[in-house]
Scaffold this motif. Sequence first.
Motif, PDB file in Angstrom:
ATOM      1  N   LEU A 347       0.833  -1.209   0.000  1.00 54.23           N
ATOM      2  CA  LEU A 347       0.000   0.000   0.000  1.00 54.23           C
ATOM      3  C   LEU A 347       0.863   1.253   0.000  1.00 54.23           C
ATOM      4  CD1 LEU A 347      -2.788   1.313   0.143  1.00 54.23           C
ATOM      5  CD2 LEU A 347      -2.655   1.147   2.644  1.00 54.23           C
ATOM      6  N   PHE A 348       1.921   1.259   0.817  1.00 50.86           N
ATOM      7  CA  PHE A 348       2.794   2.430   0.892  1.00 50.86           C
ATOM      8  C   PHE A 348       3.419   2.733  -0.464  1.00 50.86           C
ATOM      9  CE2 PHE A 348       7.030   4.287   1.650  1.00 50.86           C
ATOM     10  CZ  PHE A 348       6.647   5.454   2.306  1.00 50.86           C
ATOM     11  N   VAL A 349       3.956   1.702  -1.121  1.00 48.61           N
ATOM     12  CA  VAL A 349       4.591   1.892  -2.428  1.00 48.61           C
ATOM     13  C   VAL A 349       3.576   2.366  -3.458  1.00 48.61           C
ATOM     14  CG1 VAL A 349       5.704   0.682  -4.350  1.00 48.61           C
ATOM     15  CG2 VAL A 349       6.468   0.271  -2.007  1.00 48.61           C
ATOM     16  N   LEU A 350       2.376   1.812  -3.429  1.00 49.27           N
ATOM     17  CA  LEU A 350       1.344   2.219  -4.384  1.00 49.27           C
ATOM     18  C   LEU A 350       0.954   3.685  -4.190  1.00 49.27           C
ATOM     19  CD1 LEU A 350      -0.848  -0.989  -4.306  1.00 49.27           C
ATOM     20  CD2 LEU A 350       0.214  -0.043  -6.350  1.00 49.27           C
ATOM     21  N   LEU A 351       0.826   4.120  -2.946  1.00 52.84           N
ATOM     22  CA  LEU A 351       0.405   5.500  -2.689  1.00 52.84           C
ATOM     23  C   LEU A 351       1.487   6.504  -3.088  1.00 52.84           C
ATOM     24  CD1 LEU A 351      -1.531   5.141   0.699  1.00 52.84           C
ATOM     25  CD2 LEU A 351      -2.480   5.646  -1.556  1.00 52.84           C
ATOM     26  N   ILE A 352       2.762   6.204  -2.783  1.00 51.46           N
ATOM     27  CA  ILE A 352       3.799   7.151  -3.214  1.00 51.46           C
ATOM     28  C   ILE A 352       3.958   7.115  -4.741  1.00 51.46           C
ATOM     29  CG2 ILE A 352       5.013   7.096  -1.012  1.00 51.46           C
ATOM     30  CD1 ILE A 352       7.115   5.315  -2.227  1.00 51.46           C
ATOM     31  N   SER A 353       3.675   5.957  -5.347  1.00 52.89           N
ATOM     32  CA  SER A 353       3.691   5.883  -6.816  1.00 52.89           C
ATOM     33  C   SER A 353       2.607   6.778  -7.408  1.00 52.89           C
ATOM     34  CB  SER A 353       3.478   4.438  -7.275  1.00 52.89           C
ATOM     35  OG  SER A 353       4.512   3.591  -6.836  1.00 52.89           O
ATOM     36  N   MET A 354       1.435   6.779  -6.766  1.00 52.71           N
ATOM     37  CA  MET A 354       0.363   7.653  -7.230  1.00 52.71           C
ATOM     38  C   MET A 354       0.739   9.124  -7.067  1.00 52.71           C
ATOM     39  SD  MET A 354      -2.074   5.874  -8.533  1.00 52.71           S
ATOM     40  CE  MET A 354      -0.738   4.856  -9.147  1.00 52.71           C
ATOM     41  N   GLY A 355       1.506   9.433  -6.010  1.00 54.10           N
ATOM     42  CA  GLY A 355       1.984  10.799  -5.837  1.00 54.10           C
ATOM     43  C   GLY A 355       2.920  11.208  -6.966  1.00 54.10           C
ATOM     44  N   ILE A 356       3.840  10.309  -7.330  1.00 55.11           N
ATOM     45  CA  ILE A 356       4.767  10.584  -8.434  1.00 55.11           C
ATOM     46  C   ILE A 356       4.011  10.752  -9.740  1.00 55.11           C
ATOM     47  CG2 ILE A 356       6.646   9.613  -9.815  1.00 55.11           C
ATOM     48  CD1 ILE A 356       7.572   8.178  -7.215  1.00 55.11           C
ATOM     49  N   LEU A 357       3.056   9.857  -9.989  1.00 58.92           N
ATOM     50  CA  LEU A 357       2.255   9.938 -11.216  1.00 58.92           C
ATOM     51  C   LEU A 357       1.479  11.247 -11.263  1.00 58.92           C
ATOM     52  CD1 LEU A 357       1.404   8.499 -13.799  1.00 58.92           C
ATOM     53  CD2 LEU A 357      -0.370   7.318 -12.498  1.00 58.92           C
ATOM     54  N   ASN A 358       0.988  11.688 -10.106  1.00 62.35           N
ATOM     55  CA  ASN A 358       0.256  12.951 -10.056  1.00 62.35           C
ATOM     56  C   ASN A 358       1.174  14.123 -10.359  1.00 62.35           C
ATOM     57  OD1 ASN A 358      -1.881  14.849  -9.290  1.00 62.35           O
ATOM     58  ND2 ASN A 358      -2.756  13.088  -8.244  1.00 62.35           N
ATOM     59  N   ASN A 359       2.425  14.030  -9.926  1.00 61.04           N
ATOM     60  CA  ASN A 359       3.365  15.113 -10.229  1.00 61.04           C
ATOM     61  C   ASN A 359       3.667  15.174 -11.716  1.00 61.04           C
ATOM     62  OD1 ASN A 359       6.518  16.127 -10.267  1.00 61.04           O
ATOM     63  ND2 ASN A 359       5.255  17.141  -8.719  1.00 61.04           N
ATOM     64  N   VAL A 360       3.785  14.004 -12.364  1.00 59.88           N
ATOM     65  CA  VAL A 360       3.964  13.977 -13.817  1.00 59.88           C
ATOM     66  C   VAL A 360       2.748  14.607 -14.503  1.00 59.88           C
ATOM     67  CG1 VAL A 360       4.282  12.512 -15.851  1.00 59.88           C
ATOM     68  CG2 VAL A 360       5.402  11.904 -13.700  1.00 59.88           C
ATOM     69  N   ALA A 361       1.542  14.230 -14.035  1.00 54.87           N
ATOM     70  CA  ALA A 361       0.308  14.773 -14.611  1.00 54.87           C
ATOM     71  C   ALA A 361       0.232  16.293 -14.426  1.00 54.87           C
ATOM     72  CB  ALA A 361      -0.901  14.104 -13.968  1.00 54.87           C
ATOM     73  N   MET A 362       0.683  16.765 -13.262  1.00 54.23           N
ATOM     74  CA  MET A 362       0.663  18.192 -12.986  1.00 54.23           C
ATOM     75  C   MET A 362       1.556  18.951 -13.966  1.00 54.23           C
ATOM     76  SD  MET A 362       1.628  20.155  -9.424  1.00 54.23           S
ATOM     77  CE  MET A 362       3.367  19.753  -9.569  1.00 54.23           C
ATOM     78  N   ASN A 363       2.708  18.395 -14.267  1.00 52.79           N
ATOM     79  CA  ASN A 363       3.613  19.035 -15.222  1.00 52.79           C
ATOM     80  C   ASN A 363       3.029  19.042 -16.629  1.00 52.79           C
ATOM     81  OD1 ASN A 363       6.655  19.704 -14.236  1.00 52.79           O
ATOM     82  ND2 ASN A 363       5.724  18.165 -12.919  1.00 52.79           N
ATOM     83  N   VAL A 364       2.322  17.972 -16.986  1.00 54.45           N
ATOM     84  CA  VAL A 364       1.663  17.918 -18.287  1.00 54.45           C
ATOM     85  C   VAL A 364       0.600  19.008 -18.392  1.00 54.45           C
ATOM     86  CG1 VAL A 364       0.127  16.547 -19.755  1.00 54.45           C
ATOM     87  CG2 VAL A 364       2.116  15.466 -18.681  1.00 54.45           C
ATOM     88  N   LYS A 365      -0.223  19.144 -17.342  1.00 52.41           N
ATOM     89  CA  LYS A 365      -1.276  20.169 -17.336  1.00 52.41           C
ATOM     90  C   LYS A 365      -0.682  21.574 -17.385  1.00 52.41           C
ATOM     91  CE  LYS A 365      -5.329  18.073 -15.176  1.00 52.41           C
ATOM     92  NZ  LYS A 365      -6.316  18.225 -14.082  1.00 52.41           N
ATOM     93  N   ARG A 366       0.400  21.769 -16.628  1.00 53.21           N
ATOM     94  CA  ARG A 366       1.027  23.090 -16.586  1.00 53.21           C
ATOM     95  C   ARG A 366       1.574  23.475 -17.964  1.00 53.21           C
ATOM     96  NH1 ARG A 366       5.163  23.101 -12.054  1.00 53.21           N
ATOM     97  NH2 ARG A 366       3.249  23.091 -10.818  1.00 53.21           N
ATOM     98  N   ARG A 367       2.204  22.509 -18.647  1.00 53.93           N
ATOM     99  CA  ARG A 367       2.740  22.773 -19.980  1.00 53.93           C
ATOM    100  C   ARG A 367       1.614  23.105 -20.953  1.00 53.93           C
ATOM    101  NH1 ARG A 367       2.949  19.577 -24.210  1.00 53.93           N
ATOM    102  NH2 ARG A 367       2.493  17.747 -22.960  1.00 53.93           N
ATOM    103  N   GLU A 368       0.508  22.350 -20.873  1.00 51.58           N
ATOM    104  CA  GLU A 368      -0.614  22.598 -21.773  1.00 51.58           C
ATOM    105  C   GLU A 368      -1.216  23.978 -21.519  1.00 51.58           C
ATOM    106  OE1 GLU A 368      -3.186  19.309 -21.067  1.00 51.58           O
ATOM    107  OE2 GLU A 368      -2.243  18.048 -22.609  1.00 51.58           O
ATOM    108  N   ARG A 369      -1.279  24.373 -20.245  1.00 53.03           N
ATOM    109  CA  ARG A 369      -1.837  25.684 -19.898  1.00 53.03           C
ATOM    110  C   ARG A 369      -0.937  26.797 -20.412  1.00 53.03           C
ATOM    111  NH1 ARG A 369      -0.539  28.206 -15.418  1.00 53.03           N
ATOM    112  NH2 ARG A 369      -0.023  26.287 -14.324  1.00 53.03           N
ATOM    113  N   GLU A 370       0.372  26.610 -20.316  1.00 55.66           N
ATOM    114  CA  GLU A 370       1.307  27.646 -20.763  1.00 55.66           C
ATOM    115  C   GLU A 370       1.307  27.782 -22.289  1.00 55.66           C
ATOM    116  OE1 GLU A 370       4.966  26.373 -19.071  1.00 55.66           O
ATOM    117  OE2 GLU A 370       4.506  27.143 -17.056  1.00 55.66           O
ATOM    118  N   GLN A 371       1.040  26.668 -22.978  1.00 52.03           N
ATOM    119  CA  GLN A 371       1.029  26.690 -24.447  1.00 52.03           C
ATOM    120  C   GLN A 371      -0.283  27.237 -25.018  1.00 52.03           C
ATOM    121  OE1 GLN A 371       1.949  22.671 -25.585  1.00 52.03           O
ATOM    122  NE2 GLN A 371       4.152  22.927 -25.279  1.00 52.03           N
ATOM    123  N   SER A 372      -1.329  27.224 -24.189  1.00 54.88           N
ATOM    124  CA  SER A 372      -2.643  27.667 -24.694  1.00 54.88           C
ATOM    125  C   SER A 372      -2.768  29.191 -24.617  1.00 54.88           C
ATOM    126  CB  SER A 372      -3.752  27.004 -23.895  1.00 54.88           C
ATOM    127  OG  SER A 372      -3.665  27.356 -22.527  1.00 54.88           O
TER     128      SER A 372
END
Length: 372
Positions: A347-372
């Motif tokens: 469970l611990f590994v899965l939750l921190i993995s979800m945190g990392i994945l969310n950080n990747v997603a956040m960077n994707v959203k930020r890039r899309e917002r800056e390009q729009s």
Amino acid sequence: MIQKLRDYDFTLIITPLLLTAFGLVMIYSASMVSAVVEGMESTYYLKRQAMWFAIGFIGFIVCSIFPYKHYQKIIKPIVFGIILLLLGVLIFGSVVNNAKSWFRLGPFSLQPAEFAKLALIMYLASVYSKKQSYLDNLSKGVLPPLIMTGIVLGLIVLQPDIGTASIIFLIACSIIFSSGIRFKHLSILIAVGIGLVILAIPYMVTDERLSRFTGAYQPFETPDSDGYQLIQSYLAIGTGGITGVGLGQGVQKLGYLTQAESDFIMATIAEELGFIGVIVVIGLIAIIVLRGIFIARKSDESFGALLAIGISSMVGIQACINLGAISGLLPITGVPLPFISNGGSSLFVLLISMGILNNVAMNVKRREREQS
């Protein structure tokens, strides 16, 4: 501050937390009787998993904020630390279910192989993202990371933990395939892999492992021994029908189905909440996997994309192996259901993995917002 919050992927926040909260409910339902029989409080397993949930949630928040690109700078100590842990557990670890896979630290139990999954995802994502310019070169671009992968797999097989080793092997395959490797080189690696497996079979086959195949594919020939667990799982699944017998009302967990709160928790869900409950759980896990693949496709740099592929593959592969085991499609290998099964390290590994994945997603959203 509000803009930063908007950049987070709330699908990847709400879905894992919903699954984990639901898992706590089902762990209590599945273990309250067995815990008392073992001489503990009925809430023993619930409290332990809730403690890991709290620790994992903190890790989730930290990893959601921590820039994922920084992991490339510390990947060497991460991998070195995992190798030390895997070596240490072979020497100082505790034996559980005939595998020396655990460290006992007072009230805590740690399974290094679970942490090795995420460490290897980071390592392969980092190395193959740096080697993008010469992935066409098999000896220089493709093979070197596979040596480290082989070392990790070998140490886990020595425990022996074939289930976790299988998951790590398949995760590595998904990252390698997604890295852009040439089909010719991929075919060579597959051929070599098949050859190594064939050579290793005589050394890996034991009576216990053969019994797992017998129990999975011929359970009714040995209903009182090898096939017992799977038959009890069938009874739980069959009894539940469409809507289940009701939360907490299951019978198989009352001493018939062992590991009802861990590896076979989906059988408990099927019995108590029926086909509807099973579909909801599978659907939520599928959302996480598909969301991770979507983020990987949207990412503009290879490290983030391969991280997302590796993490989503880990969740999906682990779920498939667990579901295959409880349904008799695969041998029982002790693989937990992601977010749901009892197991703190997982469970611990899965939750921190979800945190990392969310950080990747956040960077994707930020890039899309800056390009729009």
